[in-house]
Design an enzyme around this catalytic site. Structure first.
Site, PDB file in Angstrom:
ATOM      1  N   ASN A   9       7.334   9.611   0.597  1.00  0.00           N
ATOM      2  CA  ASN A   9       6.038  10.015   1.160  1.00  0.00           C
ATOM      3  C   ASN A   9       6.255  10.167   2.666  1.00  0.00           C
ATOM      4  OD1 ASN A   9       3.461  10.298   2.104  1.00  0.00           O
ATOM      5  ND2 ASN A   9       2.801   8.197   1.620  1.00  0.00           N
ATOM      6  N   LYS A  11       4.349  11.248   4.867  1.00  0.00           N
ATOM      7  CA  LYS A  11       3.122  11.111   5.695  1.00  0.00           C
ATOM      8  C   LYS A  11       3.082  12.246   6.717  1.00  0.00           C
ATOM      9  CE  LYS A  11       3.324   6.213   4.848  1.00  0.00           C
ATOM     10  NZ  LYS A  11       2.775   4.926   5.128  1.00  0.00           N
ATOM     11  N   HIS A  95      -3.790   7.324  -2.027  1.00  0.00           N
ATOM     12  CA  HIS A  95      -2.984   6.491  -1.129  1.00  0.00           C
ATOM     13  C   HIS A  95      -3.925   5.627  -0.291  1.00  0.00           C
ATOM     14  CE1 HIS A  95      -0.339   5.262   2.111  1.00  0.00           C
ATOM     15  NE2 HIS A  95       0.657   5.513   1.283  1.00  0.00           N
ATOM     16  N   GLU A  97      -3.955   4.874   2.696  1.00  0.00           N
ATOM     17  CA  GLU A  97      -4.369   5.450   3.989  1.00  0.00           C
ATOM     18  C   GLU A  97      -5.511   6.439   3.794  1.00  0.00           C
ATOM     19  OE1 GLU A  97      -0.438   6.594   5.316  1.00  0.00           O
ATOM     20  OE2 GLU A  97       0.042   4.470   5.481  1.00  0.00           O
ATOM     21  N   GLU A 167       0.916  -0.295  -4.615  1.00  0.00           N
ATOM     22  CA  GLU A 167       1.244  -0.386  -3.193  1.00  0.00           C
ATOM     23  C   GLU A 167       0.338  -1.411  -2.525  1.00  0.00           C
ATOM     24  OE1 GLU A 167       3.452   3.299  -1.760  1.00  0.00           O
ATOM     25  OE2 GLU A 167       1.353   3.626  -1.342  1.00  0.00           O
ATOM     26  N   GLY A 173       4.214  -0.073   5.506  1.00  0.00           N
ATOM     27  CA  GLY A 173       4.543   0.194   6.907  1.00  0.00           C
ATOM     28  C   GLY A 173       4.579  -1.057   7.774  1.00  0.00           C
ATOM     29  N   SER A 212       7.243  -0.915   2.119  1.00  0.00           N
ATOM     30  CA  SER A 212       8.433  -1.331   2.869  1.00  0.00           C
ATOM     31  C   SER A 212       9.684  -1.459   2.006  1.00  0.00           C
ATOM     32  CB  SER A 212       8.147  -2.628   3.639  1.00  0.00           C
ATOM     33  OG  SER A 212       7.093  -2.419   4.565  1.00  0.00           O
TER      34      SER A 212
HETATM   35  C1  PEP Z   1       3.659   4.451   1.613  1.00  0.00           C
HETATM   36  O1  PEP Z   1       2.995   4.781   2.568  1.00  0.00           O
HETATM   37  O2  PEP Z   1       3.447   4.967   0.498  1.00  0.00           O
HETATM   38  C2  PEP Z   1       4.698   3.439   1.830  1.00  0.00           C
HETATM   39  C3  PEP Z   1       5.158   2.809   0.782  1.00  0.00           C
HETATM   40  O3  PEP Z   1       5.109   3.247   3.121  1.00  0.00           O
HETATM   41  P1  PEP Z   1       6.315   2.287   3.622  1.00  0.00           P
HETATM   42  O4  PEP Z   1       7.460   2.468   2.672  1.00  0.00           O
HETATM   43  O5  PEP Z   1       6.626   2.767   4.996  1.00  0.00           O
HETATM   44  O6  PEP Z   1       5.788   0.895   3.587  1.00  0.00           O
END
Ligand code: PEP
Length: 251
Positions: A9, A11, A95, A97, A167, A173, A212
């Site tokens: 992803n 972003k 997601h 976000e 998630e 993040g 992460s």
């Molecule tokens: C995401 O935004 O879907 C995500 C998993 O981000 P990160 O791996 O940076 O935590």
């Protein structure tokens, strides 16, 4: 056996030169990968570039959001059908976000999920709890409600043509990763929840972990029996990291 999936992803990151370099390296670095599908979900303006670089390779692509509407006066929005013009395979819906920063509730997410499927895309449906919700022991309630809303709108059978991503918001993040056991526990909850509607759909459903994931923790996460790959944010922008994560999934 469920085929693992590792999806990046990106972003709101990328650039024409940077993308070309990253994608070329990913394709070469994952060639011959076994039992694992690789994909990147990129910002809309790069779909054409990504399509031309990845067509005829083993890496598929998709987008990170869609409109819940088919067409019309929705300035700034992009429909599911438009994504199919670029041969997208996946689209991320729900997601955290989008839920947090853009006020998408579970009902809107469910409508987007349906819009994706109606257009022939495979939605990657994200669910997960905040730190506060985890600390007050309501993770299952929150994730359960997110799932029930989608299944209530689209029915369970079509979940067979989707991917789920657990998630935990506190892990996205932040550099904090759920322990393999914490993730596995929620993945089992999700699978059991879907099984309460349809056991076959639940057994075949791919449930990714996101939050992460890095080359250094991917193997231990992906060896858990109900973790079927990952949705990867930050680490999907670094070729060597993303390649290692993809390769970790095949073991
Ligand atoms: C995401 O935004 O879907 C995500 C998993 O981000 P990160 O791996 O940076 O935590």
């Amino acid at each position: 056996m469920r085929l693992k999936l590792v999806a990046g992803n990106w972003k709101m990151h990328g650039g024409i030169e940077q993308n070309r370099n990253l994608l070329n390296r990913i394709v070469v670095g994952t060639v011959g990968i076994q039992n694992t599908a690789c994909a990147v979900c990129v910002p809309y303006p790069y779909l054409s570039q990504v399509q031309s670089l990845l067509k005829n390779t083993h890496v598929s692509w998709g987008a990170q959001n869609i409109s819940q509407h088919d067409k019309g006066a929705y300035t700034g929005e992009v429909s599911a059908a438009m994504l199919t013009d670029f041969c997208c395979y996946y689209v991320i819906v729900g997601h955290s976000e989008r839920r947090t920063l853009y006020g998408e509730d579970s009902r809107t997410v469910s409508i987007k999920f349906k819009a994706a499927q109606d257009a022939g895309l495979v939605p990657i449906l994200c669910v997960g709890e905040t730190l506060d919700q985890r600390e007050t022991s309501i993770t299952e309630q929150v994730v359960g409600e997110q799932l029930d809303t989608v299944i209530g709108l689209v029915g369970v059978d079509v979940m067979a043509r989707s991917v789920l991503a657990y998630e935990p918001i506190w892990a996205i993040g932040t550099g904090k990763t759920a322990t393999p056991q914490q993730a596995q526990d929620v993945h089992v909850f999700i699978r059991n929840k879907v099984a309460s509607y349809n056991i076959k759909v639940a057994t075949d459903l791919r449930i990714l972990y996101g939050g992460s994931v890095k080359a250094s923790n991917a193997v231990e996460l992906f060896t858990m029996p109900d973790i079927d790959g990952g949705l990867i944010g930050g680490a999907s922008l670094v070729a060597d990291e993303f390649i290692s994560i993809c390769l970790a999934a095949q073991n």
